[in-house]
Write an enzyme that holds these catalytic residues in place. Structure first.
Site, PDB file in Angstrom:
ATOM      1  N   GLY A 176       0.823  -1.200   0.000  1.00 19.49           N
ATOM      2  CA  GLY A 176       0.000   0.000   0.000  1.00 19.49           C
ATOM      3  C   GLY A 176       0.859   1.253   0.000  1.00 19.49           C
ATOM      4  N   CYS A 177       0.218   2.397  -0.200  1.00 13.40           N
ATOM      5  CA  CYS A 177       0.960   3.656  -0.338  1.00 13.40           C
ATOM      6  C   CYS A 177       1.508   4.155   0.996  1.00 13.40           C
ATOM      7  CB  CYS A 177       0.078   4.711  -1.004  1.00 13.40           C
ATOM      8  SG  CYS A 177      -1.570   4.884  -0.264  1.00 13.40           S
ATOM      9  N   TYR A 178       0.650   4.227   2.023  1.00 13.51           N
ATOM     10  CA  TYR A 178       1.137   4.629   3.337  1.00 13.51           C
ATOM     11  C   TYR A 178       2.251   3.693   3.802  1.00 13.51           C
ATOM     12  CZ  TYR A 178      -2.715   7.900   4.489  1.00 13.51           C
ATOM     13  OH  TYR A 178      -3.600   8.956   4.554  1.00 13.51           O
TER      14      TYR A 178
END
Length: 343
Positions: free
Chosen positions: A146-148
């Protein structure tokens, strides 16, 4: 390589197409969409006009997709990629940009995502390339981070790996552009709700939390639990993750510097701004770079690491292409040499 994208009409699918258009070894085979079957992709995303005019097909064409693809990217909501993965496993390489293949412990996935995991035997590898390159190289199925999580893990990994910090003190304060919420309509991402406002959400319960903990626990050799607070900020792209940790007694700023140099000194997509550096999302926009800067606060005994990425590139589609390159023994930078868009 023949490439298909399952769920091509989300922001991540569109970003994959932008990147793959610059990849010299890729030919697009199939693009699927259940909500826009039969439509041309450039009618959904006009910025692709003159580049892609391919019509979207249904996932009912899965046998054809498996037969005529070398690698399949899956851009579906969580809970849906596993059925695709089971049908295509052993036939093609699979890179899932959702959450279904990110967890080695599928019980953790079921706890946080509230759906049963139906492909427990997949053997999927977590695809944070800089940390798991050798595993990715041998993988048949990769769970793209994921991005976070990409920004936060990369920020904290050197400190945890070298055991320079007390892992019971890890705090992640991260901010995301609105594209991280996806293309679906929701009140919270409407212009009037987001513009001229910054807000925290899902405090203590964001689903990227166990992903970060999984990677850091593996590096630390002990269970790591973090405090993670995400924020929504009024811009389209970008992640800025500010991470805090208490240094162990006697750890020097020079040891912190060396930890980052040892882990990332030869990594093309990790740009070390050094001690005192201030990463900014604008400097990574449209690129696969992760910028890292860190600060040692002698007064509090803490180290603060700041990471900046483009959530749609290094936090999604770019990382997926980077993983694809590794899986097919290509130069990792292939198709990913875009200079960030500035200003």
């Amino acid at each position: 390589m023949k490439v298909s994208i399952i769920g091509a009409t989300g922001y991540t699918g569109a970003e994959l197409l932008r990147i793959l258009n610059m990849h010299p070894a890729v030919e697009i085979s199939y693009l699927t969409s259940e909500s826009h079957t039969g439509a041309a992709i450039n009618t959904i995303y006009p910025h692709l006009s003159g580049v892609y005019d391919r019509c979207l097909v249904s996932m009912q064409a899965m046998e054809d997709i498996g037969r005529e693809s070398d690698v399949v990217f899956i851009g579906l909501p969580h809970g849906h990629a596993m059925e695709v993965g089971k049908k295509l496993a052993g036939t093609v390489k699979i890179i899932d940009l959702g959450a279904d293949y990110r967890f080695y412990n599928t019980a953790t996935y079921e706890t946080w995502y509230k759906v049963p995991h139906t492909h427990k035997e997949s053997g999927a590898v977590y695809g944070l390339t800089e940390l798991y390159r050798e595993k990715v190289k041998a993988a048949s199925i990769v769970g793209n981070p994921g991005c976070y999580t990409t920004a936060s893990i990369l920020a904290l990994a050197p400190l945890v790996q070298k055991q320079l910090v007390d892992v019971t003190t890890l705090v992640v304060d991260a901010k995301s552009g609105v594209s991280g919420a996806g293309r679906g309509l929701s009140l919270g991402s409407h212009f009037t709700e987001v513009f001229e406002s910054v807000k925290a959400y899902n405090i203590g319960g964001h689903r990227h939390t166990p992903e970060i903990e999984q990677a850091l626990s593996e590096l630390a050799g002990t269970e790591v639990v973090i405090s993670f607070t995400p924020h929504l900020i009024p811009m389209a792209r970008g992640i800025l993750s500010t991470c805090y940790a208490k240094l162990k007694p006697g750890v020097t700023p020079e040891q912190v510097d060396q930890a980052f140099a040892d882990l990332y000194g030869r990594e093309y997509f990790i740009r070390l701004l050094g001690r005192g550096g201030y990463p900014a999302t604008k400097n990574t926009r449209g690129s696969n770079f992760c910028d890292l800067g860190w600060h040692v606060d002698a007064r509090t005994g803490r180290v603060i690491v700041v990471a900046a990425i483009d959530n749609l590139v290094k936090g999604a589609a770019g990382q997926a292409v980077q993983n694809m390159n590794v899986m097919f023994d290509l130069d990792e930078k292939t198709g990913l040499n875009q200079v960030p868009v500035y200003p």
